[in-house]
Design a protein around this motif. Sequence first.
Motif, PDB file in Angstrom:
ATOM      1  N   GLU A  38      31.359  18.798  27.056  1.00 53.74           N
ATOM      2  CA  GLU A  38      31.541  17.860  25.948  1.00 53.74           C
ATOM      3  C   GLU A  38      30.677  16.614  26.140  1.00 53.74           C
ATOM      4  OE1 GLU A  38      35.254  15.103  24.802  1.00 53.74           O
ATOM      5  OE2 GLU A  38      35.690  17.249  24.578  1.00 53.74           O
ATOM      6  N   ALA A  39      30.499  16.223  27.393  1.00 52.73           N
ATOM      7  CA  ALA A  39      29.720  15.021  27.686  1.00 52.73           C
ATOM      8  C   ALA A  39      28.223  15.257  27.548  1.00 52.73           C
ATOM      9  CB  ALA A  39      30.037  14.525  29.095  1.00 52.73           C
ATOM     10  N   LEU A  40      27.769  16.471  27.893  1.00 50.11           N
ATOM     11  CA  LEU A  40      26.326  16.748  27.952  1.00 50.11           C
ATOM     12  C   LEU A  40      25.574  16.419  26.662  1.00 50.11           C
ATOM     13  CD1 LEU A  40      23.915  17.794  29.539  1.00 50.11           C
ATOM     14  CD2 LEU A  40      24.535  20.119  28.835  1.00 50.11           C
ATOM     15  N   PRO A  41      26.069  16.799  25.472  1.00 49.60           N
ATOM     16  CA  PRO A  41      25.319  16.455  24.250  1.00 49.60           C
ATOM     17  C   PRO A  41      25.127  14.951  24.065  1.00 49.60           C
ATOM     18  CG  PRO A  41      26.970  18.124  23.788  1.00 49.60           C
ATOM     19  CD  PRO A  41      27.246  17.624  25.171  1.00 49.60           C
ATOM     20  N   HIS A  42      26.109  14.169  24.499  1.00 50.90           N
ATOM     21  CA  HIS A  42      25.985  12.713  24.371  1.00 50.90           C
ATOM     22  C   HIS A  42      24.897  12.183  25.305  1.00 50.90           C
ATOM     23  CE1 HIS A  42      29.424  12.517  21.759  1.00 50.90           C
ATOM     24  NE2 HIS A  42      30.231  13.028  22.667  1.00 50.90           N
ATOM     25  N   TYR A  43      24.882  12.680  26.544  1.00 51.87           N
ATOM     26  CA  TYR A  43      23.840  12.265  27.483  1.00 51.87           C
ATOM     27  C   TYR A  43      22.470  12.735  27.000  1.00 51.87           C
ATOM     28  CZ  TYR A  43      27.687  11.260  30.728  1.00 51.87           C
ATOM     29  OH  TYR A  43      28.814  10.757  31.327  1.00 51.87           O
ATOM     30  N   ASN A  44      22.443  13.906  26.386  1.00 49.18           N
ATOM     31  CA  ASN A  44      21.182  14.428  25.851  1.00 49.18           C
ATOM     32  C   ASN A  44      20.650  13.521  24.742  1.00 49.18           C
ATOM     33  OD1 ASN A  44      19.116  16.496  25.657  1.00 49.18           O
ATOM     34  ND2 ASN A  44      20.073  17.090  23.733  1.00 49.18           N
ATOM     35  N   MET A  45      21.550  13.067  23.868  1.00 47.72           N
ATOM     36  CA  MET A  45      21.147  12.165  22.791  1.00 47.72           C
ATOM     37  C   MET A  45      20.698  10.814  23.352  1.00 47.72           C
ATOM     38  SD  MET A  45      21.190  13.699  19.932  1.00 47.72           S
ATOM     39  CE  MET A  45      20.998  12.254  18.884  1.00 47.72           C
ATOM     40  N   ALA A  46      21.354  10.356  24.428  1.00 48.68           N
ATOM     41  CA  ALA A  46      20.955   9.089  25.049  1.00 48.68           C
ATOM     42  C   ALA A  46      19.536   9.180  25.585  1.00 48.68           C
ATOM     43  CB  ALA A  46      21.926   8.731  26.166  1.00 48.68           C
ATOM     44  N   ALA A  70      16.839   5.331  32.671  1.00 49.35           N
ATOM     45  CA  ALA A  70      17.152   5.996  33.937  1.00 49.35           C
ATOM     46  C   ALA A  70      18.596   6.469  33.992  1.00 49.35           C
ATOM     47  CB  ALA A  70      16.862   5.050  35.101  1.00 49.35           C
ATOM     48  N   ASP A  71      19.515   5.672  33.457  1.00 50.66           N
ATOM     49  CA  ASP A  71      20.927   6.056  33.485  1.00 50.66           C
ATOM     50  C   ASP A  71      21.163   7.331  32.685  1.00 50.66           C
ATOM     51  OD1 ASP A  71      22.011   3.912  35.058  1.00 50.66           O
ATOM     52  OD2 ASP A  71      21.689   2.595  33.342  1.00 50.66           O
ATOM     53  N   ALA A  72      20.521   7.428  31.530  1.00 54.02           N
ATOM     54  CA  ALA A  72      20.700   8.609  30.689  1.00 54.02           C
ATOM     55  C   ALA A  72      20.243   9.869  31.416  1.00 54.02           C
ATOM     56  CB  ALA A  72      19.939   8.443  29.378  1.00 54.02           C
ATOM     57  N   PHE A  73      19.103   9.803  32.091  1.00 52.40           N
ATOM     58  CA  PHE A  73      18.587  10.984  32.789  1.00 52.40           C
ATOM     59  C   PHE A  73      19.417  11.295  34.034  1.00 52.40           C
ATOM     60  CE2 PHE A  73      15.012  10.162  30.051  1.00 52.40           C
ATOM     61  CZ  PHE A  73      14.568  11.445  29.736  1.00 52.40           C
ATOM     62  N   GLY A 106      21.359  14.662  34.252  1.00 41.05           N
ATOM     63  CA  GLY A 106      21.046  15.493  35.409  1.00 41.05           C
ATOM     64  C   GLY A 106      22.293  15.892  36.167  1.00 41.05           C
ATOM     65  N   ARG A 107      23.203  14.946  36.366  1.00 42.91           N
ATOM     66  CA  ARG A 107      24.452  15.237  37.065  1.00 42.91           C
ATOM     67  C   ARG A 107      25.272  16.267  36.292  1.00 42.91           C
ATOM     68  NH1 ARG A 107      28.977  10.618  38.015  1.00 42.91           N
ATOM     69  NH2 ARG A 107      28.983  10.810  35.744  1.00 42.91           N
ATOM     70  N   LYS A 124      13.194  12.374  37.105  1.00 51.10           N
ATOM     71  CA  LYS A 124      12.759  11.448  36.051  1.00 51.10           C
ATOM     72  C   LYS A 124      13.494  10.114  36.158  1.00 51.10           C
ATOM     73  CE  LYS A 124      11.404  14.929  32.631  1.00 51.10           C
ATOM     74  NZ  LYS A 124      11.758  15.601  31.359  1.00 51.10           N
ATOM     75  N   ALA A 125      14.788  10.175  36.440  1.00 54.34           N
ATOM     76  CA  ALA A 125      15.567   8.939  36.569  1.00 54.34           C
ATOM     77  C   ALA A 125      14.975   8.045  37.649  1.00 54.34           C
ATOM     78  CB  ALA A 125      17.022   9.271  36.883  1.00 54.34           C
TER      79      ALA A 125
END
Length: 268
Positions: free
Chosen positions: A206-214, A222-225, A229-230, A247-248
């Motif tokens: 559920e979290a991954l799509p949000h991080y992907n959009m970030a 850097a935080d988004a990647f 990545g995590r 990348k981060a």
Amino acid sequence: MKLLYVLCIPVFFAACQQSGTEQKTPVVTDSLSVAIDNMRKDLQVKPGDAATRIYLANALIQQGNYPAADSQAAVLEKHPSTLPNALYIYGLTSLNRKDTATAISHLTKAIGIRKDSSEYEAVMLTADLLLGKKDYNQALSLYTLASSIDSLSAEASYAAGEVYDLQGKEAQARQKYVYALQQDPAYSRAYIGLGNLSSRYGKWKEALPHYNMAAKADPTNADAFYLRGRALLILGNRPAGIDDLTKALSFRKNFPEARQLLDSVKNQ
């Protein structure tokens, strides 16, 4: 939010040079000193020019001459119309002196006078200071005020969401993050906020799509990647996770969490 000078500080590029190939010892040392000297001269002619006095105070703050800035504020506070400006100046000089409590006191007084006609930056700065003191209710009140002053500000809505999150009010936090994205679909921090609301409960899919959009909204965040990545690593996508962590670290050389996680994965 980083420290901002609340009053409009003009940028001075004035420089005095003598024409011709031969130049004598320059009288002026730098453009800021020139501007300060010129404004002092102007105030000798027009002592009631409040705008010039405000600009002078800001220039003196830039110069680090806080007592002189306070002396300009002392003149401004004598008149009701410029009292808030004086309080802003006192607040900024106090903040630069590392006296946060006094800075908050002056700034909140100024905002209390001007209310919804306050300067957006002043309100956000004060809210950030209150948040740093963990005065969540007062900070939230000012972030809400800032959002009403600038209805297009995703930053203020996101900050209000952060406060709700710190208070454990996740539904309200989610609502504010979503609203911030309605104001600015490229505001990556709000996507991260939404992702974190899910990942803290282990809801990585559920979290991954949000991080992907970030990461898409801000390709150098850097935080988004790191967070994406995590999430990818936990979900079993090791190559993509390593790529994101790399990348981060390219965007932020000093990122201990990303370095530690990347090293641990590579050593497995």
